[in-house]
Design a protein around this motif. Structure first.
Motif, PDB file in Angstrom:
ATOM      1  N   GLY A  83     -32.621   2.611  -4.962  1.00  0.00           N
ATOM      2  CA  GLY A  83     -31.247   3.091  -4.578  1.00  0.00           C
ATOM      3  C   GLY A  83     -31.489   4.385  -3.531  1.00  0.00           C
ATOM      4  O   GLY A  83     -32.609   4.737  -3.280  1.00  0.00           O
ATOM      5  N   LEU A  84     -30.412   4.758  -3.372  1.00  0.00           N
ATOM      6  CA  LEU A  84     -30.237   5.863  -2.418  1.00  0.00           C
ATOM      7  C   LEU A  84     -31.024   7.198  -2.948  1.00  0.00           C
ATOM      8  O   LEU A  84     -31.405   7.340  -3.911  1.00  0.00           O
ATOM      9  CB  LEU A  84     -28.724   6.562  -2.402  1.00  0.00           C
ATOM     10  CG  LEU A  84     -27.936   5.708  -1.600  1.00  0.00           C
ATOM     11  CD1 LEU A  84     -26.550   6.151  -2.198  1.00  0.00           C
ATOM     12  CD2 LEU A  84     -27.913   5.693  -0.120  1.00  0.00           C
ATOM     13  N   THR A  85     -31.928   7.873  -1.902  1.00  0.00           N
ATOM     14  CA  THR A  85     -32.709   9.127  -2.120  1.00  0.00           C
ATOM     15  C   THR A  85     -34.242   8.889  -2.687  1.00  0.00           C
ATOM     16  O   THR A  85     -34.887   9.341  -2.744  1.00  0.00           O
ATOM     17  CB  THR A  85     -32.256  10.125  -3.056  1.00  0.00           C
ATOM     18  OG1 THR A  85     -32.333   9.596  -4.615  1.00  0.00           O
ATOM     19  CG2 THR A  85     -30.767  10.547  -2.674  1.00  0.00           C
ATOM     20  N   CYS A  86     -34.507   7.388  -3.105  1.00  0.00           N
ATOM     21  CA  CYS A  86     -35.603   7.030  -3.488  1.00  0.00           C
ATOM     22  C   CYS A  86     -36.662   6.792  -2.626  1.00  0.00           C
ATOM     23  O   CYS A  86     -36.415   6.404  -1.393  1.00  0.00           O
ATOM     24  CB  CYS A  86     -35.543   5.910  -4.661  1.00  0.00           C
ATOM     25  SG  CYS A  86     -34.427   6.047  -5.960  1.00  0.00           S
ATOM     26  N   ASN A  90     -39.895   6.108  -7.468  1.00  0.00           N
ATOM     27  CA  ASN A  90     -38.949   6.249  -8.687  1.00  0.00           C
ATOM     28  C   ASN A  90     -39.020   5.160  -9.633  1.00  0.00           C
ATOM     29  O   ASN A  90     -39.257   5.384 -10.830  1.00  0.00           O
ATOM     30  CB  ASN A  90     -37.650   6.528  -7.990  1.00  0.00           C
ATOM     31  CG  ASN A  90     -37.534   7.452  -6.976  1.00  0.00           C
ATOM     32  OD1 ASN A  90     -37.958   7.792  -5.823  1.00  0.00           O
ATOM     33  ND2 ASN A  90     -36.341   8.512  -7.435  1.00  0.00           N
ATOM     34  N   LYS A  94     -40.782   5.731 -13.230  1.00  0.00           N
ATOM     35  CA  LYS A  94     -39.335   5.842 -14.266  1.00  0.00           C
ATOM     36  C   LYS A  94     -38.789   4.467 -14.860  1.00  0.00           C
ATOM     37  O   LYS A  94     -38.404   4.789 -15.977  1.00  0.00           O
ATOM     38  CB  LYS A  94     -38.244   6.592 -13.241  1.00  0.00           C
ATOM     39  CG  LYS A  94     -38.344   7.956 -12.927  1.00  0.00           C
ATOM     40  CD  LYS A  94     -37.299   8.524 -12.351  1.00  0.00           C
ATOM     41  CE  LYS A  94     -37.030   9.847 -12.415  1.00  0.00           C
ATOM     42  NZ  LYS A  94     -35.897  10.260 -11.635  1.00  0.00           N
ATOM     43  N   TRP A 127     -27.862  12.659   2.408  1.00  0.00           N
ATOM     44  CA  TRP A 127     -28.702  11.850   1.305  1.00  0.00           C
ATOM     45  C   TRP A 127     -28.422  10.521   1.329  1.00  0.00           C
ATOM     46  O   TRP A 127     -29.063   9.653   0.607  1.00  0.00           O
ATOM     47  CB  TRP A 127     -28.621  12.594  -0.015  1.00  0.00           C
ATOM     48  CG  TRP A 127     -27.360  12.607  -0.817  1.00  0.00           C
ATOM     49  CD1 TRP A 127     -26.476  13.670  -0.520  1.00  0.00           C
ATOM     50  CD2 TRP A 127     -26.714  11.840  -1.593  1.00  0.00           C
ATOM     51  NE1 TRP A 127     -25.414  13.374  -1.231  1.00  0.00           N
ATOM     52  CE2 TRP A 127     -25.545  12.102  -1.879  1.00  0.00           C
ATOM     53  CE3 TRP A 127     -27.162  10.615  -2.049  1.00  0.00           C
ATOM     54  CZ2 TRP A 127     -24.783  11.486  -2.809  1.00  0.00           C
ATOM     55  CZ3 TRP A 127     -26.577   9.640  -2.924  1.00  0.00           C
ATOM     56  CH2 TRP A 127     -25.013  10.306  -3.200  1.00  0.00           C
ATOM     57  N   SER A 179     -28.472  -0.069  -7.664  1.00  0.00           N
ATOM     58  CA  SER A 179     -27.514   0.797  -6.739  1.00  0.00           C
ATOM     59  C   SER A 179     -27.440   0.091  -5.334  1.00  0.00           C
ATOM     60  O   SER A 179     -27.348  -1.101  -5.086  1.00  0.00           O
ATOM     61  CB  SER A 179     -27.665   2.187  -6.848  1.00  0.00           C
ATOM     62  OG  SER A 179     -26.691   2.780  -6.514  1.00  0.00           O
ATOM     63  N   MET A 180     -27.753   0.994  -4.344  1.00  0.00           N
ATOM     64  CA  MET A 180     -27.905   0.511  -2.910  1.00  0.00           C
ATOM     65  C   MET A 180     -28.863  -0.489  -2.991  1.00  0.00           C
ATOM     66  O   MET A 180     -28.959  -1.633  -2.183  1.00  0.00           O
ATOM     67  CB  MET A 180     -28.595   1.736  -1.939  1.00  0.00           C
ATOM     68  CG  MET A 180     -28.893   1.152  -0.601  1.00  0.00           C
ATOM     69  SD  MET A 180     -29.611   2.549   0.269  1.00  0.00           S
ATOM     70  CE  MET A 180     -31.076   2.754  -0.241  1.00  0.00           C
ATOM     71  N   ILE A 205     -24.063  -1.682  -5.719  1.00  0.00           N
ATOM     72  CA  ILE A 205     -22.812  -1.205  -4.568  1.00  0.00           C
ATOM     73  C   ILE A 205     -22.288  -2.735  -4.341  1.00  0.00           C
ATOM     74  O   ILE A 205     -22.802  -3.016  -3.282  1.00  0.00           O
ATOM     75  CB  ILE A 205     -23.375  -0.482  -3.605  1.00  0.00           C
ATOM     76  CG1 ILE A 205     -24.066   0.725  -4.099  1.00  0.00           C
ATOM     77  CG2 ILE A 205     -21.997  -0.166  -2.820  1.00  0.00           C
ATOM     78  CD1 ILE A 205     -24.605   1.688  -2.878  1.00  0.00           C
ATOM     79  N   TRP A 213     -19.759   5.026   0.132  1.00  0.00           N
ATOM     80  CA  TRP A 213     -21.219   4.743   0.675  1.00  0.00           C
ATOM     81  C   TRP A 213     -21.436   3.567   1.660  1.00  0.00           C
ATOM     82  O   TRP A 213     -21.885   3.905   2.663  1.00  0.00           O
ATOM     83  CB  TRP A 213     -22.091   4.592  -0.627  1.00  0.00           C
ATOM     84  CG  TRP A 213     -22.340   5.759  -1.325  1.00  0.00           C
ATOM     85  CD1 TRP A 213     -22.516   6.990  -1.086  1.00  0.00           C
ATOM     86  CD2 TRP A 213     -22.952   5.522  -2.876  1.00  0.00           C
ATOM     87  NE1 TRP A 213     -22.959   7.865  -2.185  1.00  0.00           N
ATOM     88  CE2 TRP A 213     -23.190   6.934  -3.235  1.00  0.00           C
ATOM     89  CE3 TRP A 213     -23.142   4.780  -3.811  1.00  0.00           C
ATOM     90  CZ2 TRP A 213     -23.618   7.223  -4.509  1.00  0.00           C
ATOM     91  CZ3 TRP A 213     -23.515   4.883  -4.846  1.00  0.00           C
ATOM     92  CH2 TRP A 213     -23.587   6.261  -5.421  1.00  0.00           C
ATOM     93  N   HIS A 290     -25.751   6.121 -14.499  1.00  0.00           N
ATOM     94  CA  HIS A 290     -26.404   5.369 -13.296  1.00  0.00           C
ATOM     95  C   HIS A 290     -27.990   5.621 -13.387  1.00  0.00           C
ATOM     96  O   HIS A 290     -28.404   5.166 -12.336  1.00  0.00           O
ATOM     97  CB  HIS A 290     -25.649   6.003 -12.035  1.00  0.00           C
ATOM     98  CG  HIS A 290     -25.975   5.101 -10.784  1.00  0.00           C
ATOM     99  ND1 HIS A 290     -25.172   3.826 -10.669  1.00  0.00           N
ATOM    100  CD2 HIS A 290     -26.439   5.428  -9.802  1.00  0.00           C
ATOM    101  CE1 HIS A 290     -25.613   3.477  -9.360  1.00  0.00           C
ATOM    102  NE2 HIS A 290     -26.301   4.280  -8.594  1.00  0.00           N
TER     103      HIS A 290
END
Ligand SMILES: N[C@@H](CCC(=O)N[C@@H](CSC=O)C(=O)NCC(=O)O)C(=O)O
Length: 312
Positions: A83-86, A90, A94, A127, A179-180, A205, A213, A290
């Motif tokens: 997703g966003l910012t990754c 990530n 994680k 971001w 997410s994205m 999304i 977004w 999230h």
């Protein structure tokens, strides 16, 4: 150091871990990859590679988990879109996916989320757009269209790179994401009927043309003509889907602030699926947010879901 030059044939990566650079050739183009890191994990290897991307016109990185089974046979591949910012990190660090992939014998591939350092004015300004936010579309707007080609990157170039360099079964691939990236996974499956054996998403999304977004990203990458946005909106695409079974699983946390704010809209996806008799298993989970804590909780169920179809 060019430690090995292997042409045309897949070698089992577990046997050549010391190679820092490998150059291989498939029928159409060179797909050189450079090893950035390698860590033994659950009997296999979590690695990161970089390569020169023809779609993104820059150096791209991806994580790849090679299960122990890949030492002796070809394995199916499960692609993860973040997703966003990754970055590629990530998911690798994680999600806790490697143990299950090792048990099942599935190669996991996790690319970065956008081109990097391509010198577009404003690419690092926010971001949720530009760097770290490629939205898995092929941009058509002048400023972005040369390198922001994440859709072609993840559906064509990356599988070619993986199939040329790893012990993979080219016809056994599935896709999931968050997410994205959850939305990206749905779109990749919907736009390529039969290419992926199954698809799943964490908090996607789901209807970006109706979410802040998505509106921001699609305006920037695809321009103001909203009819073009529908080509990259999972809820719109599923309404006219006619391909083979998608085998679609979607998980959503009820305490996800982005869900509460109306960025995710899974009910729109589910209604669109119902309108076209496309099966979806949408699960709403009390109390989950999230984050990657949510992902780590259900990752095993997602990989098991994909394994069912990848090993059919
Ligand atoms: N601006 C915040 C929030 C960004 C965020 O939550 N990103 C999610 C994906 S959101 C939809 O695509 C994410 O996966 N973050 C990475 C992580 O490791 O949790 C911020 O910058 O953190």
């Amino acid at each position: 150091m060019i430690a090995g030059t292997l042409f045309g044939h897949l070698k089992f990566p577990g046997t050549i871990n010391s190679f820092s650079f490998r150059l291989l050739r498939n029928s159409s183009k060179m797909t050189a990859i450079t090893q950035v890191s390698s860590n033994k994990m659950f009997g296999g290897f979590q690695k990161v590679y970089s390569h020169e991307s023809t779609e993104c016109k820059c150096t791209m990185k991806f994580g790849v988990y090679i299960p122990p089974q890949a030492e002796v046979k070809k394995c199916p591949v499960l692609y993860w879109l973040s997703g966003l910012t990754c970055t590629e990190q990530n998911f690798v660090t994680k999600a806790g996916a490697q143990r299950v992939a090792a048990e099942k014998g599935i190669i996991l591939v996790a690319p970065d989320t956008s081109p990097r350092g391509v010198n577009i004015e404003g690419e690092d300004d926010s971001w949720d757009f530009g760097s770290g936010a490629g939205f898995y579309v092929d941009a058509t707007e002048e400023k972005w269209k040369t390198s922001y080609r994440m859709y072609s990157y993840v559906t064509k170039e990356l599988p070619e790179v993986i199939n040329a360099n790893f012990s993979s079964l080219p016809d056994k691939m599935s896709i999931f994401g968050h997410s994205m990236g959850g939305h990206g996974a749905l779109v990749c499956a919907l736009k390529n009927p039969g290419k992926f054996q199954s698809v799943s998403a964490f908090a996607p999304i789901s209807n970006p043309i109706k979410a802040p977004w998505g509106i921001k990203a699609f305006t920037g990458y695809l321009g103001g003509d909203q009819s073009k946005w529908q080509e990259y909106d999972a809820t719109e695409l599923v309404k006219k889907y006619t391909g083979p079974a998608l085998n679609m699983l979607v998980d959503q946390g009820k305490a996800d602030n982005f869900y509460v704010e109306g960025q995710l809209l899974p009910d729109n996806l589910s209604a669109a699926c119902a309108s076209n008799s496309v099966p979806i298993n949408l699960r709403i989970h009390e109390g989950y947010d999230h984050s990657y804590y949510f992902i780590a909780t259900f990752i095993e169920e997602h990989i098991n879901h994909h394994a069912k179809f990848l090993f059919q």
